[in-house]
Design a protein around this motif. Structure first.
Motif, PDB file in Angstrom:
ATOM      1  N   SER A  45       0.830  -1.238   0.018  1.00  0.00           N
ATOM      2  CA  SER A  45       0.028  -0.055   0.006  1.00  0.00           C
ATOM      3  C   SER A  45       0.789   1.243   0.050  1.00  0.00           C
ATOM      4  O   SER A  45       0.404   2.372  -0.605  1.00  0.00           O
ATOM      5  N   GLN A  46       2.071   1.091   0.607  1.00  0.00           N
ATOM      6  CA  GLN A  46       3.035   2.396   0.492  1.00  0.00           C
ATOM      7  C   GLN A  46       3.407   2.686  -0.772  1.00  0.00           C
ATOM      8  O   GLN A  46       3.405   3.530  -1.184  1.00  0.00           O
ATOM      9  N   LEU A  91      -2.563   3.584   8.638  1.00  0.00           N
ATOM     10  CA  LEU A  91      -1.372   3.774   7.824  1.00  0.00           C
ATOM     11  C   LEU A  91      -0.690   4.669   8.599  1.00  0.00           C
ATOM     12  O   LEU A  91      -1.243   6.063   8.703  1.00  0.00           O
ATOM     13  N   TYR A  92       0.481   4.538   9.243  1.00  0.00           N
ATOM     14  CA  TYR A  92       1.215   5.645   9.966  1.00  0.00           C
ATOM     15  C   TYR A  92       1.893   6.516   9.131  1.00  0.00           C
ATOM     16  O   TYR A  92       2.659   6.153   7.977  1.00  0.00           O
ATOM     17  N   ILE A  93       1.693   7.755   9.340  1.00  0.00           N
ATOM     18  CA  ILE A  93       2.251   9.007   8.401  1.00  0.00           C
ATOM     19  C   ILE A  93       3.141   9.824   9.350  1.00  0.00           C
ATOM     20  O   ILE A  93       2.756   9.930  10.390  1.00  0.00           O
ATOM     21  N   TYR A  98       6.312   7.482   5.625  1.00  0.00           N
ATOM     22  CA  TYR A  98       5.481   6.352   6.194  1.00  0.00           C
ATOM     23  C   TYR A  98       6.004   5.531   7.226  1.00  0.00           C
ATOM     24  O   TYR A  98       7.391   5.233   6.950  1.00  0.00           O
ATOM     25  N   SER A  99       5.611   4.844   8.165  1.00  0.00           N
ATOM     26  CA  SER A  99       6.116   4.026   9.142  1.00  0.00           C
ATOM     27  C   SER A  99       5.539   2.701   9.315  1.00  0.00           C
ATOM     28  O   SER A  99       4.137   2.451   9.161  1.00  0.00           O
ATOM     29  N   MET A 100       6.414   1.836   9.329  1.00  0.00           N
ATOM     30  CA  MET A 100       5.680   0.499   9.736  1.00  0.00           C
ATOM     31  C   MET A 100       5.063   0.325  11.039  1.00  0.00           C
ATOM     32  O   MET A 100       3.946  -0.586  11.212  1.00  0.00           O
ATOM     33  N   GLU A 294      13.440   8.602  12.218  1.00  0.00           N
ATOM     34  CA  GLU A 294      13.261   9.184  11.074  1.00  0.00           C
ATOM     35  C   GLU A 294      13.940  10.679  10.666  1.00  0.00           C
ATOM     36  O   GLU A 294      15.262  10.688  10.920  1.00  0.00           O
ATOM     37  N   ASN A 295      13.375  11.661  10.635  1.00  0.00           N
ATOM     38  CA  ASN A 295      13.897  12.983  10.626  1.00  0.00           C
ATOM     39  C   ASN A 295      13.502  13.919  11.759  1.00  0.00           C
ATOM     40  O   ASN A 295      13.419  15.188  11.593  1.00  0.00           O
TER      41      ASN A 295
END
Ligand SMILES: O=C(O)[C@H]1NCC[C@@H]1O
Length: 414
Positions: A45-46, A91-93, A98-100, A294-295
Protein backbone atom coordinates in the motif's frame (compact mmCIF):
# COMPACT_ATOMS: atom_id res chain seq x y z
CA UNK A 1 -17.46 33.00 13.41
CA UNK A 2 -18.46 34.26 9.93
CA UNK A 3 -15.13 33.44 8.25
CA UNK A 4 -14.73 30.18 10.21
CA UNK A 5 -18.06 28.82 9.02
CA UNK A 6 -17.60 29.91 5.41
CA UNK A 7 -14.14 28.31 5.01
CA UNK A 8 -15.33 24.73 4.57
CA UNK A 9 -17.26 25.75 1.48
CA UNK A 10 -13.99 26.35 -0.39
CA UNK A 11 -12.93 23.71 -2.83
CA UNK A 12 -11.13 21.06 -0.80
CA UNK A 13 -11.36 20.53 2.91
CA UNK A 14 -10.16 17.77 5.22
CA UNK A 15 -11.52 17.37 8.73
CA UNK A 16 -9.06 16.15 11.33
CA UNK A 17 -9.02 15.28 15.01
CA UNK A 18 -5.79 16.20 16.78
CA UNK A 19 -4.36 14.53 19.87
CA UNK A 20 -1.03 14.18 21.61
CA UNK A 21 0.42 11.15 23.35
CA UNK A 22 2.95 12.34 25.92
CA UNK A 23 3.73 15.25 23.60
CA UNK A 24 3.85 13.19 20.39
CA UNK A 25 1.38 14.74 17.91
CA UNK A 26 -1.34 12.54 16.42
CA UNK A 27 -3.36 13.95 13.52
CA UNK A 28 -6.27 11.78 12.36
CA UNK A 29 -8.04 12.78 9.13
CA UNK A 30 -11.68 11.71 9.41
CA UNK A 31 -13.37 13.29 6.40
CA UNK A 32 -12.43 14.71 3.01
CA UNK A 33 -9.77 12.20 1.93
CA UNK A 34 -9.98 10.79 -1.58
CA UNK A 35 -10.62 7.05 -1.87
CA UNK A 36 -7.19 5.52 -1.45
CA UNK A 37 -6.32 2.85 -3.97
CA UNK A 38 -5.42 -0.68 -2.88
CA UNK A 39 -6.62 -2.42 0.21
CA UNK A 40 -3.34 -3.85 1.38
CA UNK A 41 -1.27 -2.44 4.17
CA UNK A 42 2.48 -2.80 4.44
CA UNK A 43 4.92 -2.28 1.63
CA UNK A 44 2.34 -2.74 -1.10
CA UNK A 45 0.00 0.00 0.00
CA UNK A 46 2.94 2.32 0.65
CA UNK A 47 4.10 1.72 -2.91
CA UNK A 48 0.62 2.57 -4.15
CA UNK A 49 0.65 5.92 -2.41
CA UNK A 50 2.85 8.34 -4.39
CA UNK A 51 -0.13 9.77 -6.22
CA UNK A 52 -1.76 10.34 -2.85
CA UNK A 53 1.32 11.60 -1.05
CA UNK A 54 0.04 15.17 -1.22
CA UNK A 55 -2.41 14.20 1.57
CA UNK A 56 0.39 13.39 3.97
CA UNK A 57 2.34 16.46 2.90
CA UNK A 58 -0.64 18.79 3.11
CA UNK A 59 -1.68 17.57 6.54
CA UNK A 60 1.71 17.21 8.21
CA UNK A 61 4.15 19.67 6.64
CA UNK A 62 4.11 23.45 6.92
CA UNK A 63 2.04 25.60 7.01
CA UNK A 64 -0.40 23.15 8.68
CA UNK A 65 2.19 21.09 10.53
CA UNK A 66 5.90 20.87 11.27
CA UNK A 67 8.88 18.53 11.12
CA UNK A 68 7.83 16.56 14.19
CA UNK A 69 4.29 15.81 12.97
CA UNK A 70 2.77 12.33 13.01
CA UNK A 71 -0.63 10.99 12.13
CA UNK A 72 -2.65 7.97 11.13
CA UNK A 73 -4.82 7.38 8.07
CA UNK A 74 -7.53 4.91 9.01
CA UNK A 75 -8.08 2.08 6.52
CA UNK A 76 -11.43 0.31 6.75
CA UNK A 77 -10.66 -2.41 4.20
CA UNK A 78 -7.44 -4.32 4.67
CA UNK A 79 -6.75 -8.01 4.23
CA UNK A 80 -7.03 -8.47 8.02
CA UNK A 81 -10.29 -6.51 8.42
CA UNK A 82 -11.78 -8.50 5.54
CA UNK A 83 -10.84 -11.81 7.15
CA UNK A 84 -12.25 -10.61 10.49
CA UNK A 85 -8.88 -10.71 12.27
CA UNK A 86 -8.67 -6.92 12.69
CA UNK A 87 -11.33 -4.30 13.42
CA UNK A 88 -9.67 -1.54 11.39
CA UNK A 89 -6.34 -0.75 9.71
CA UNK A 90 -3.98 2.19 9.90
CA UNK A 91 -1.30 3.76 7.76
CA UNK A 92 1.18 5.67 9.93
CA UNK A 93 2.31 8.96 8.42
CA UNK A 94 4.96 11.44 9.51
CA UNK A 95 6.62 14.52 8.08
CA UNK A 96 9.24 12.39 6.31
CA UNK A 97 7.09 9.54 4.99
CA UNK A 98 5.41 6.37 6.24
CA UNK A 99 6.24 4.02 9.14
CA UNK A 100 5.77 0.33 9.69
CA UNK A 101 5.03 0.98 13.35
CA UNK A 102 4.25 3.94 15.57
CA UNK A 103 3.35 3.33 19.19
CA UNK A 104 2.42 6.86 20.20
CA UNK A 105 0.02 7.21 17.25
CA UNK A 106 -1.45 3.79 18.12
CA UNK A 107 -2.20 4.90 21.69
CA UNK A 108 -3.89 8.13 20.54
CA UNK A 109 -5.85 6.69 17.63
CA UNK A 110 -7.13 3.86 19.82
CA UNK A 111 -8.74 6.32 22.24
CA UNK A 112 -10.35 8.11 19.31
CA UNK A 113 -11.65 4.81 17.86
CA UNK A 114 -13.55 4.10 21.07
CA UNK A 115 -14.99 7.61 21.11
CA UNK A 116 -16.17 7.74 17.51
CA UNK A 117 -19.53 6.26 16.67
CA UNK A 118 -19.51 7.44 13.06
CA UNK A 119 -19.94 4.35 10.85
CA UNK A 120 -18.26 6.18 7.98
CA UNK A 121 -15.11 6.49 10.06
CA UNK A 122 -15.14 3.13 11.87
CA UNK A 123 -17.80 0.69 10.61
CA UNK A 124 -16.89 -2.00 13.17
CA UNK A 125 -17.07 0.31 16.20
CA UNK A 126 -20.30 -1.15 17.61
CA UNK A 127 -18.95 -4.73 17.31
CA UNK A 128 -16.10 -4.11 19.79
CA UNK A 129 -16.15 -6.08 23.04
CA UNK A 130 -16.66 -3.95 26.14
CA UNK A 131 -15.73 -5.67 29.39
CA UNK A 132 -18.01 -4.38 32.13
CA UNK A 133 -15.76 -5.72 34.93
CA UNK A 134 -12.47 -4.14 33.89
CA UNK A 135 -14.23 -1.24 32.13
CA UNK A 136 -12.08 -1.69 29.05
CA UNK A 137 -12.71 -2.23 25.34
CA UNK A 138 -10.58 -4.51 23.17
CA UNK A 139 -9.50 -3.31 19.73
CA UNK A 140 -7.53 -5.16 17.04
CA UNK A 141 -5.59 -2.80 14.79
CA UNK A 142 -4.00 -3.87 11.54
CA UNK A 143 -0.75 -1.92 11.42
CA UNK A 144 1.80 -2.19 8.59
CA UNK A 145 4.07 -4.26 10.88
CA UNK A 146 1.28 -6.67 11.89
CA UNK A 147 -1.64 -7.02 14.27
CA UNK A 148 -1.70 -4.90 17.43
CA UNK A 149 -4.02 -5.90 20.27
CA UNK A 150 -5.13 -2.84 22.20
CA UNK A 151 -6.97 -2.30 25.47
CA UNK A 152 -8.72 1.03 25.89
CA UNK A 153 -10.05 2.12 29.31
CA UNK A 154 -13.72 2.90 28.86
CA UNK A 155 -16.38 4.75 30.83
CA UNK A 156 -19.11 2.61 32.51
CA UNK A 157 -21.60 3.23 29.67
CA UNK A 158 -19.15 1.61 27.23
CA UNK A 159 -19.41 4.52 24.82
CA UNK A 160 -16.38 6.68 25.46
CA UNK A 161 -12.77 6.29 26.54
CA UNK A 162 -11.62 7.08 30.06
CA UNK A 163 -8.88 9.74 29.94
CA UNK A 164 -7.80 8.94 33.51
CA UNK A 165 -6.37 5.52 32.73
CA UNK A 166 -3.64 4.36 30.31
CA UNK A 167 -4.35 2.83 26.91
CA UNK A 168 -2.11 -0.19 26.27
CA UNK A 169 -1.13 -2.27 23.27
CA UNK A 170 0.51 -5.65 22.80
CA UNK A 171 3.38 -5.47 20.34
CA UNK A 172 4.16 -7.64 17.37
CA UNK A 173 6.82 -10.28 18.21
CA UNK A 174 9.79 -8.28 19.46
CA UNK A 175 13.39 -9.38 19.94
CA UNK A 176 16.92 -8.24 20.64
CA UNK A 177 18.81 -8.61 17.36
CA UNK A 178 22.35 -7.88 18.51
CA UNK A 179 23.97 -7.32 21.90
CA UNK A 180 27.10 -5.28 22.62
CA UNK A 181 27.98 -4.61 19.00
CA UNK A 182 31.11 -2.59 18.35
CA UNK A 183 30.45 0.26 15.92
CA UNK A 184 33.63 1.90 14.55
CA UNK A 185 33.54 5.70 14.27
CA UNK A 186 35.47 7.22 11.37
CA UNK A 187 37.93 9.91 12.47
CA UNK A 188 36.19 12.55 10.36
CA UNK A 189 32.83 11.85 12.07
CA UNK A 190 34.06 11.79 15.67
CA UNK A 191 32.44 14.12 18.17
CA UNK A 192 34.17 15.98 20.99
CA UNK A 193 32.82 13.87 23.88
CA UNK A 194 34.10 10.67 22.26
CA UNK A 195 37.64 11.76 23.16
CA UNK A 196 40.35 9.44 21.86
CA UNK A 197 38.04 6.44 21.37
CA UNK A 198 37.35 5.22 17.84
CA UNK A 199 34.35 2.94 18.45
CA UNK A 200 31.24 2.66 20.60
CA UNK A 201 29.17 -0.29 21.80
CA UNK A 202 25.46 -0.40 20.91
CA UNK A 203 22.59 -2.89 21.08
CA UNK A 204 20.05 -3.45 18.30
CA UNK A 205 16.48 -4.43 19.05
CA UNK A 206 13.24 -4.81 17.09
CA UNK A 207 9.59 -4.12 17.83
CA UNK A 208 7.87 -3.38 14.53
CA UNK A 209 10.96 -1.30 13.64
CA UNK A 210 14.69 -1.62 14.37
CA UNK A 211 16.37 0.60 16.94
CA UNK A 212 20.04 1.09 17.77
CA UNK A 213 20.24 1.65 21.53
CA UNK A 214 23.23 3.25 23.24
CA UNK A 215 23.77 4.89 26.61
CA UNK A 216 24.59 8.59 26.84
CA UNK A 217 27.61 7.60 28.93
CA UNK A 218 28.91 5.33 26.13
CA UNK A 219 28.77 8.33 23.78
CA UNK A 220 31.05 10.21 26.17
CA UNK A 221 28.52 12.18 28.25
CA UNK A 222 29.93 11.20 31.65
CA UNK A 223 26.94 12.45 33.65
CA UNK A 224 24.41 11.05 31.19
CA UNK A 225 21.69 13.12 29.53
CA UNK A 226 22.27 15.92 32.07
CA UNK A 227 25.45 16.70 30.12
CA UNK A 228 23.58 17.13 26.85
CA UNK A 229 22.99 20.83 26.36
CA UNK A 230 21.47 20.89 22.87
CA UNK A 231 19.49 17.93 21.51
CA UNK A 232 19.82 19.14 17.91
CA UNK A 233 23.61 18.89 18.15
CA UNK A 234 23.27 15.13 18.57
CA UNK A 235 22.02 14.65 14.99
CA UNK A 236 25.54 14.16 13.52
CA UNK A 237 26.23 11.53 16.21
CA UNK A 238 22.95 9.75 15.50
CA UNK A 239 23.45 9.90 11.73
CA UNK A 240 26.95 8.49 12.10
CA UNK A 241 25.61 5.52 14.07
CA UNK A 242 22.74 4.94 11.64
CA UNK A 243 24.90 5.29 8.51
CA UNK A 244 27.67 3.07 9.86
CA UNK A 245 25.24 0.30 10.76
CA UNK A 246 23.47 0.42 7.41
CA UNK A 247 26.63 0.53 5.27
CA UNK A 248 28.84 -2.06 7.00
CA UNK A 249 27.55 -5.53 6.02
CA UNK A 250 28.79 -7.07 9.29
CA UNK A 251 26.62 -4.52 11.17
CA UNK A 252 23.56 -4.45 8.91
CA UNK A 253 23.53 -8.24 9.41
CA UNK A 254 21.84 -7.42 12.73
CA UNK A 255 18.90 -5.67 11.03
CA UNK A 256 17.37 -8.55 9.12
CA UNK A 257 13.84 -9.63 9.85
CA UNK A 258 13.78 -13.44 10.04
CA UNK A 259 11.47 -13.45 7.02
CA UNK A 260 13.16 -10.81 4.88
CA UNK A 261 16.00 -11.43 2.41
CA UNK A 262 17.41 -7.91 2.83
CA UNK A 263 18.41 -5.83 5.83
CA UNK A 264 15.88 -3.28 7.06
CA UNK A 265 17.00 0.25 7.83
CA UNK A 266 17.47 1.18 11.47
CA UNK A 267 14.39 3.31 12.16
CA UNK A 268 15.67 5.07 15.23
CA UNK A 269 18.60 5.63 17.52
CA UNK A 270 17.85 5.75 21.23
CA UNK A 271 20.24 7.48 23.60
CA UNK A 272 19.35 6.17 27.01
CA UNK A 273 20.29 6.96 30.57
CA UNK A 274 19.33 4.54 33.31
CA UNK A 275 20.64 6.79 36.08
CA UNK A 276 17.74 9.23 35.80
CA UNK A 277 13.94 9.04 35.49
CA UNK A 278 11.13 9.37 38.02
CA UNK A 279 10.01 6.01 39.29
CA UNK A 280 6.60 5.37 40.89
CA UNK A 281 4.96 2.78 43.13
CA UNK A 282 3.49 0.73 40.30
CA UNK A 283 6.77 0.18 38.41
CA UNK A 284 10.05 -1.51 39.34
CA UNK A 285 12.29 1.13 37.83
CA UNK A 286 12.65 3.96 35.35
CA UNK A 287 14.99 5.37 32.76
CA UNK A 288 15.05 8.09 30.15
CA UNK A 289 15.62 7.92 26.41
CA UNK A 290 16.07 10.49 23.67
CA UNK A 291 14.67 8.89 20.56
CA UNK A 292 15.83 10.07 17.15
CA UNK A 293 13.50 8.65 14.55
CA UNK A 294 13.31 9.23 10.83
CA UNK A 295 13.91 12.99 10.64
CA UNK A 296 12.70 14.14 14.04
CA UNK A 297 13.31 13.84 17.75
CA UNK A 298 10.39 11.94 19.21
CA UNK A 299 8.43 14.16 21.58
CA UNK A 300 6.95 11.05 23.22
CA UNK A 301 8.98 8.27 24.88
CA UNK A 302 8.35 6.29 21.62
CA UNK A 303 6.03 3.31 21.84
CA UNK A 304 7.92 1.06 19.44
CA UNK A 305 11.20 2.14 21.02
CA UNK A 306 9.83 1.33 24.48
CA UNK A 307 8.84 -2.16 23.34
CA UNK A 308 12.24 -2.65 21.66
CA UNK A 309 13.98 -1.64 24.91
CA UNK A 310 11.83 -4.02 26.93
CA UNK A 311 12.72 -6.85 24.51
CA UNK A 312 16.39 -5.91 24.89
CA UNK A 313 16.23 -5.81 28.70
CA UNK A 314 14.46 -9.19 28.68
CA UNK A 315 17.12 -10.72 26.41
CA UNK A 316 19.82 -9.41 28.79
CA UNK A 317 18.06 -11.01 31.76
CA UNK A 318 17.31 -7.60 33.28
CA UNK A 319 13.49 -7.99 33.29
CA UNK A 320 11.04 -10.70 34.34
CA UNK A 321 7.72 -11.41 32.63
CA UNK A 322 5.18 -8.89 33.90
CA UNK A 323 7.78 -6.54 35.40
CA UNK A 324 6.81 -2.95 34.60
CA UNK A 325 9.32 -0.20 33.87
CA UNK A 326 8.77 3.51 33.21
CA UNK A 327 10.32 4.95 30.04
CA UNK A 328 10.67 8.71 30.15
CA UNK A 329 11.34 11.18 27.39
CA UNK A 330 13.13 14.46 28.06
CA UNK A 331 9.66 16.02 27.97
CA UNK A 332 8.13 13.76 30.61
CA UNK A 333 11.26 14.11 32.73
CA UNK A 334 10.83 17.88 32.75
CA UNK A 335 7.02 17.81 33.10
CA UNK A 336 6.95 16.72 36.74
CA UNK A 337 7.30 13.13 35.58
CA UNK A 338 3.99 13.16 33.69
CA UNK A 339 3.79 11.07 30.53
CA UNK A 340 6.31 8.21 30.63
CA UNK A 341 5.30 5.06 28.76
CA UNK A 342 5.30 1.90 30.86
CA UNK A 343 6.62 -1.25 29.21
CA UNK A 344 6.56 -4.85 30.37
CA UNK A 345 7.37 -8.22 28.81
CA UNK A 346 4.03 -10.05 28.60
CA UNK A 347 4.96 -13.44 27.17
CA UNK A 348 8.12 -15.15 25.94
CA UNK A 349 7.86 -16.48 22.40
CA UNK A 350 9.90 -18.26 19.75
CA UNK A 351 10.77 -16.05 16.76
CA UNK A 352 10.34 -18.34 13.75
CA UNK A 353 13.51 -18.20 11.67
CA UNK A 354 15.24 -16.06 14.32
CA UNK A 355 18.92 -16.71 14.93
CA UNK A 356 21.23 -16.33 17.94
CA UNK A 357 19.88 -14.00 20.60
CA UNK A 358 16.97 -13.22 18.22
CA UNK A 359 15.74 -16.81 18.23
CA UNK A 360 13.55 -16.01 21.23
CA UNK A 361 11.64 -12.83 21.87
CA UNK A 362 8.71 -11.37 23.74
CA UNK A 363 5.35 -9.78 23.25
CA UNK A 364 5.54 -6.44 25.03
CA UNK A 365 2.76 -4.44 26.63
CA UNK A 366 3.22 -0.68 26.27
CA UNK A 367 1.02 1.69 28.25
CA UNK A 368 0.53 5.41 27.78
CA UNK A 369 -1.95 8.22 27.82
CA UNK A 370 -3.23 10.40 24.98
CA UNK A 371 -5.26 13.60 25.12
CA UNK A 372 -7.34 15.51 22.58
CA UNK A 373 -5.93 18.87 21.53
CA UNK A 374 -8.29 19.98 18.80
CA UNK A 375 -10.47 19.43 15.79
CA UNK A 376 -9.65 21.23 12.56
CA UNK A 377 -10.92 21.75 9.08
CA UNK A 378 -7.98 22.20 6.74
CA UNK A 379 -8.93 24.01 3.56
CA UNK A 380 -7.21 24.82 0.29
CA UNK A 381 -8.14 27.76 -1.86
CA UNK A 382 -7.94 27.12 -5.61
CA UNK A 383 -5.20 29.64 -6.34
CA UNK A 384 -2.98 28.71 -3.37
CA UNK A 385 0.05 26.88 -4.75
CA UNK A 386 2.16 27.11 -1.61
CA UNK A 387 0.06 25.08 0.79
CA UNK A 388 -1.32 22.56 -1.76
CA UNK A 389 1.37 19.95 -0.99
CA UNK A 390 2.93 21.61 2.02
CA UNK A 391 6.63 22.37 2.29
CA UNK A 392 9.67 21.72 4.43
CA UNK A 393 11.79 24.78 4.94
CA UNK A 394 15.00 22.73 4.95
CA UNK A 395 14.17 21.25 1.54
CA UNK A 396 13.87 24.65 -0.12
CA UNK A 397 17.57 25.30 -0.70
CA UNK A 398 17.84 21.98 -2.56
CA UNK A 399 14.83 22.88 -4.68
CA UNK A 400 16.24 26.34 -5.36
CA UNK A 401 19.63 24.92 -6.40
CA UNK A 402 17.76 22.76 -8.94
CA UNK A 403 15.84 25.80 -10.27
CA UNK A 404 18.99 27.89 -10.61
CA UNK A 405 20.74 25.14 -12.56
CA UNK A 406 17.73 24.85 -14.91
CA UNK A 407 17.53 28.59 -15.51
CA UNK A 408 21.28 28.79 -16.06
CA UNK A 409 21.19 25.97 -18.60
CA UNK A 410 18.50 27.76 -20.58
CA UNK A 411 20.45 31.01 -20.89
CA UNK A 412 21.72 31.54 -24.44
CA UNK A 413 25.41 30.96 -24.87
CA UNK A 414 25.83 28.84 -21.75
O1 LIG B 1 5.90 5.91 19.39
C1 LIG B 1 6.47 5.50 18.36
O2 LIG B 1 6.63 4.30 18.14
C2 LIG B 1 6.87 6.50 17.34
N1 LIG B 1 6.93 7.87 17.81
C3 LIG B 1 7.56 8.62 16.74
C4 LIG B 1 8.36 7.62 15.99
C5 LIG B 1 8.03 6.27 16.49
O3 LIG B 1 7.76 5.47 15.40
Amino acid sequence: MDVFSSLPTSNEHIKCVDMHTSGGPVRIPIQGLPNLTGTLLGQKSQASLPENDYIRRRLLLEPRGHDGMYGGILRKDTELTKSGVADIGILYIHSGGYSMMCGHVTLGVSRFLIDTHDPEVFPNREKLRFDTKSLTTELRLHAPCGLLRITVPTMPDGKSSDPNRDVSFLSVPSFAAGLDIEVPIETIRKWTELGTRSSIVVDISFSGAFFAIVSAQELGFANGVKDIRNLEELWPVVNTIRDTISTAPELSAYTYLPTSPEPVLVNGVIIRDSTIGQTREDVSGAEVGIVFVENAIDRSPCGSGTAARVALAYAKGERKIGERWAYHSMLSLTSDGQGPFVGSPEEEIVIPGGKGVGARGVVVRTEGRAYYTGASIFVLEDIDKISRSGFKIMELSKALAGTRRTQHAQEPGT
